[in-house]
Structures are given as C-alpha cells and as structure tokens.
Design an enzyme around this catalytic site. Structure first.
Site, PDB file in Angstrom:
ATOM      1  N   GLY A 259       0.792  -1.231   0.000  1.00 40.21           N
ATOM      2  CA  GLY A 259       0.000   0.000   0.000  1.00 40.21           C
ATOM      3  C   GLY A 259       0.818   1.271   0.000  1.00 40.21           C
ATOM      4  N   GLU A 301       4.623  -6.243   1.631  1.00 35.67           N
ATOM      5  CA  GLU A 301       4.229  -6.646   0.273  1.00 35.67           C
ATOM      6  C   GLU A 301       3.980  -5.461  -0.648  1.00 35.67           C
ATOM      7  OE1 GLU A 301       1.494 -10.543   1.439  1.00 35.67           O
ATOM      8  OE2 GLU A 301       0.584  -8.584   1.155  1.00 35.67           O
ATOM      9  N   GLY A 303       3.646  -3.340  -4.036  1.00 36.50           N
ATOM     10  CA  GLY A 303       3.473  -3.592  -5.471  1.00 36.50           C
ATOM     11  C   GLY A 303       3.742  -2.307  -6.235  1.00 36.50           C
ATOM     12  N   ARG A 340      -7.553   3.455 -14.517  1.00 35.76           N
ATOM     13  CA  ARG A 340      -7.434   4.071 -13.186  1.00 35.76           C
ATOM     14  C   ARG A 340      -8.098   5.451 -13.056  1.00 35.76           C
ATOM     15  NH1 ARG A 340      -3.197   5.091 -10.732  1.00 35.76           N
ATOM     16  NH2 ARG A 340      -3.878   4.214  -8.752  1.00 35.76           N
ATOM     17  N   CYS A 371     -15.263   3.993 -27.153  1.00 36.01           N
ATOM     18  CA  CYS A 371     -16.574   4.579 -27.401  1.00 36.01           C
ATOM     19  C   CYS A 371     -17.299   4.814 -26.090  1.00 36.01           C
ATOM     20  CB  CYS A 371     -17.370   3.685 -28.331  1.00 36.01           C
ATOM     21  SG  CYS A 371     -16.703   3.809 -29.984  1.00 36.01           S
TER      22      CYS A 371
HETATM   23  N1  LLP Z   1      -0.902  -7.004  -0.416  1.00 37.35           N
HETATM   24  C1  LLP Z   1      -2.225  -7.212  -0.561  1.00 37.35           C
HETATM   25  C2  LLP Z   1      -2.884  -8.261   0.215  1.00 37.35           C
HETATM   26  C3  LLP Z   1      -2.966  -6.428  -1.460  1.00 37.35           C
HETATM   27  O1  LLP Z   1      -4.260  -6.634  -1.597  1.00 37.35           O
HETATM   28  C4  LLP Z   1      -2.299  -5.431  -2.224  1.00 37.35           C
HETATM   29  C5  LLP Z   1      -3.026  -4.618  -3.182  1.00 37.35           C
HETATM   30  C6  LLP Z   1      -0.916  -5.276  -2.042  1.00 37.35           C
HETATM   31  C7  LLP Z   1      -0.250  -6.072  -1.126  1.00 37.35           C
HETATM   32  C8  LLP Z   1      -0.104  -4.271  -2.818  1.00 37.35           C
HETATM   33  O2  LLP Z   1      -0.539  -2.968  -2.659  1.00 37.35           O
HETATM   34  P1  LLP Z   1       0.315  -1.777  -3.306  1.00 37.35           P
HETATM   35  O3  LLP Z   1       1.646  -1.746  -2.608  1.00 37.35           O
HETATM   36  O4  LLP Z   1       0.474  -2.072  -4.759  1.00 37.35           O
HETATM   37  O5  LLP Z   1      -0.507  -0.555  -3.091  1.00 37.35           O
HETATM   38  N2  LLP Z   1      -5.989  -1.229  -8.479  1.00 37.35           N
HETATM   39  C9  LLP Z   1      -5.701  -0.262  -7.441  1.00 37.35           C
HETATM   40  C10 LLP Z   1      -4.882  -0.856  -6.324  1.00 37.35           C
HETATM   41  C11 LLP Z   1      -5.506  -2.063  -5.721  1.00 37.35           C
HETATM   42  C12 LLP Z   1      -4.624  -2.688  -4.673  1.00 37.35           C
HETATM   43  C13 LLP Z   1      -5.084  -4.062  -4.363  1.00 37.35           C
HETATM   44  N3  LLP Z   1      -4.280  -4.730  -3.391  1.00 37.35           N
HETATM   45  C14 LLP Z   1      -5.009   0.947  -8.074  1.00 37.35           C
HETATM   46  O6  LLP Z   1      -4.849   0.960  -9.292  1.00 37.35           O
HETATM   47  O7  LLP Z   1      -4.683   1.903  -7.380  1.00 37.35           O
END
Ligand code: LLP
Length: 444
Positions: A259, A301, A303, A340, A371
């Site tokens: 996150g 974790e 991403g 997004r 469209c």
């Molecule tokens: N761990 C778990 C259990 C998660 O559900 C997520 C993201 C992460 C780690 C990684 O989160 P990050 O570091 O990437 O923020 N589609 C949305 C984001 C959805 C995140 C879902 N879970 C966007 O485009 O902002």
C-alpha cells in the site's frame, strides 16, 4: 501571460521529478529512459506501448532491501506481472505475493521458488487451492472461516500447509474509498475487534494439516503516511499477545501488507520508506517487549512502489478538437490500458515528447479512443497549444495497475511491454493482435 508565468509554465512542462531516474532530455524535445529514446521506441514497437525501466525497478527493490534488511519483502504481483518481472524479483531477493492460480503458475513456471510465494484471495477457487498445493506454495492467507476446513481437506492427511490469517485491524487508510481495506465493511479479512480473527486461529489449531505461521494485514493502497501502519502494527502485536494468552502459541510471522504510496504528478507526496522502516522496527520492538512477546519476523508486500514509477505509457495523438469550451487531445489508447482515472479519479501528468514546441501551454483533456465519454486519461492538463495528430504523448508513473487491469474493451488489443536498460530496448510482452482476439472466439 507574463514572462515569469511563461517560464513557470515551461518549467512545469519540463518537470521530470516523477519520471524514472534514468530519464534524460535529448535534442528537439526528445526524451530517453534507460538510455533509449522514447521516439525510437514508438517507431520500432508502434503505439500505444508501455516502457518499463529495468534499472528503476531494480533500484526500487534495493531501496526496500536497504530500508528493511531484517524483513521479508514480497512483491505484490497484481501490480504488474511478466516473466521478466518474476526473474528480476528473484534476482533482487524478493518473495512474491500472488492472488490467483494464474499469477502463481506464471511465477513458478518462470523459475520462482514456490516456498517464497504467498497466496492471497478473499474467494479462492478450487483451482487456486489445487494449484497452490500442487506447486507447494509457501503460505496461504486465510481470508474467511469457511475456507479453513476446505483447505485442510485439500491438503490431505499427510500434508501440512503454512497459513496466515488476514486480519482487519480497524485502521482506515488509502488513496481512495475503493482501495481502503483496513476497517470493517469491506470484503477482505477477519475482524480484530469482534473476535473473528482470533476465532479463526482457534479453528486452524484444530486442523493438524494447517500450521498457523502468523498474521497478515493490508490496510489499503496508495497510503502516503507512516502513522496508520504504526497504529495497525500495534494492534496486530496486541492480537498476537492475546492469541498467545488464550491458545498458548507464539506466532512467528507478521505480514504488514503493502500500500506504499507514490507521486503520480510532480509535487504530490510519496510514502517515506526509510521512515516507515524505522518506525515499524521501533514499534515492533517496543510493543513486543511490553507484551513479553518474542519479536515475529516482519514481512511487507509492496506492489505499486516497486513498479509504478518505472513505467511510461506512450501514445500517438490521433485527433485534436475543441468542443464547447474544452479542448480535447485524443490518443490511440485509453481506458482499456489504463482504467485508473475512470475507477479512482487518479490524475496523471502527460507530456509531449519527440518534438520541441514554443507554443504557449493550453488546458487540454487527454482522452482515449474508446466509445465512451468517460474514457478520459488526464483531465484539464497543460499541454503545448500546438499539439496535433501524429505527436507523441508520454504518461509517466504508468507501471502499476495499468496493464494488470487492462481489458478487451472495443477489441482494441492490449499494448506491448518493452523493457529498457543500459541503452537497449527489448520486448517483454508482445502486443495483443486482432488474430489473438479472433482465436478465442470459436464462433459456436
Ligand atoms: N498485499 C495485498 C494483500 C494487497 O491486496 C495489495 C493490493 C498489495 C499487497 C499491494 O498494494 P500496493 O503496494 O500495490 O498498493 N488497483 C488499485 C490498487 C488495488 C490494490 C489491491 N491490493 C489501483 O490501481 O490503485
């Protein structure tokens, strides 16, 4: 516009602070990333195209490793996954967080050790679980009481599977309502406050095939402050102490999820990873000492913060027009490669590349080719007033949750991914062709 305002606009136009560190200006308005000119990439691979700076991804991994030397860092594959990405994570000493049989298979068939993978999911399908057990995934995160007995039965009498329990710690954080997962009232996890998380541990202890390895929480995404993580960690340690008191077991692992927020536009805040690491470490030591608890091994974790700023989306302008008092610049991609803005109202800072312009900036809305009137990539941004069809627009911070959320809308086909590194460009994922699309439709 005054001269001062003009130069300010020009400086804003040329601000590269959210671009990969390798980005440099070339002559005639060109820009290179990873030592490769974006104009050349557009010519060689066509547009739309996603460019991923391998050096930037690796540098971000090293920042994490340096900030969290004692923790396990798992890359959240949902942000973006490809075989090369799996290899880079492996080489950088990361683990992986996956949430489907698809992500898991891609990782393992690309050579990633299954023990270093954690499987998530609020609704794991029988295929997800069968694949995880067949491949020998390291940890499975329990997200609801109903999956405990089901998972134990699937493991079988002779097996033993490490599990974590996903806890909702009751801390609210995150960049948008749809990505806040730390409090009750959303679909993930088991509540810390109403006793369901602790109850799940009791049920797991009743299943000899399951080994309770620890607790997990993920309070939300695009979080730019350290505070909510510290609050969540304190509550998680409190729960670990209560579990020890009532069940006599000390859980060895604590996964605090991802996150970590990033800036999408110059001037926006990003989470300070060094501060996060320092505060989490201190809080972990202090609250464990206060509870007389052995310090669990920490995992995180991320991403988005690993891959987001390493990606650049390149589009070709197809049409320019004025309707009412709004100027539109339409490009050859859109909501099918980047949903997004439509989903979360995220704002980006596109920029003209490959041509220098002395035209004063004008407010324009960059739209896609789909469209649908909501197919907006960047509303009300400043672009040179002479942008015209054939120009190239680049959108930085495009590496996370674009292609992994890409759709087949309007049968446009998903763009390719090109890695750039030390002056060379190579194709990682090829463009989805109309032939690919036709092949799936068997016409019955
Ligand atoms: N761990 C778990 C259990 C998660 O559900 C997520 C993201 C992460 C780690 C990684 O989160 P990050 O570091 O990437 O923020 N589609 C949305 C984001 C959805 C995140 C879902 N879970 C966007 O485009 O902002």
């Amino acid at each position: 516009m005054t001269v001062a305002a003009l130069s300010e606009a020009a400086a804003g136009r040329d601000d590269l602070s959210v671009w990969p560190a390798s980005t440099s200006r070339l002559r005639h308005g060109g820009l290179s990333v990873g030592g490769v000119s974006l104009t050349e990439i557009a010519e060689r691979f066509d547009t739309p195209v996603y460019v991923l700076d391998e050096g930037e991804v690796r540098a971000r991994c090293r920042t994490y490793r340096d900030a969290f030397p004692e923790a396990d860092v798992l890359y959240a594959a949902k942000a973006f996954l490809s075989r090369a990405m799996v290899r880079w994570m492996d080489e950088e000493g990361f683990g992986l967080d996956v949430c489907s049989a698809g992500e898991l298979e891609l990782a393992v068939t690309s050579g990633f050790l299954p023990e270093r993978i954690t499987l998530h999911g609020n609704a794991k399908s029988p295929r997800d679980i069968a694949t995880a057990l067949r491949l020998g995934v390291g940890r499975i995160v329990i997200d609801s009481p109903s999956e405990i007995a089901r998972l134990a039965a699937a493991v079988g009498p002779d097996g033993r599977q490490k599990v974590l329990v996903r806890v909702v710690p009751g801390v609210s954080a995150g960049g948008h309502e749809k990505i806040r997962t730390g409090t009750a009232g959303q679909k993930f996890g088991l509540s810390l406050t109403d006793g369901s998380a602790q109850h799940a541990i009791a049920r797991i202890l009743g299943q000899p095939q399951l080994e309770p390895a620890g607790l997990h929480c993920h309070i939300g995404s695009q979080i730019t402050e350290v505070k909510p993580y510290v609050a969540a960690l304190r509550r998680m340690v409190g729960l670990m102490a209560r579990i020890r008191d009532s069940h006599g077991i000390v859980l060895p692992e604590l996964n605090m999820g991802g996150g970590h927020g990033i800036a999408y536009r110059p001037g926006e805040p990003a989470l300070d990873l060094t501060a996060l690491a320092r505060r989490l470490r201190t809080e972990l030591l202090e609250s464990c000492a206060a509870a007389g608890l052995a310090v669990p091994r920490l995992a995180i974790e991320p991403g988005r913060a690993v891959v987001g700023p390493a990606g650049v989306a390149l589009y070709r302008v197809l049409a320019v027009k004025q309707t009412g008092d709004r100027g539109f610049v339409a490009v050859d991609g859109g909501m099918s490669d980047n949903p997004r803005p439509a989903l979360y109202g995220v704002r980006y800072a596109p920029r003209l590349v490959g041509r220098s312009s002395t035209a004063p900036d004008r407010t324009a809305t960059v739209v896609g080719r789909h469209c649908e009137a909501g197919d907006i990539l960047a509303a009300d941004v400043q672009l040179p007033g002479d942008v015209h069809p054939g120009d190239l627009l680049a959108v930085p911070v495009a590496g996370a949750y674009h292609l992994s959320m890409a759709s087949g809308y309007n049968l446009v086909g998903r763009p390719p991914v090109v890695a750039v590194h030390e002056g060379t460009a190579r194709l990682l994922v090829r463009r989805e062709t109309l032939e690919d699309i036709r092949h799936r439709d068997i016409g019955g």
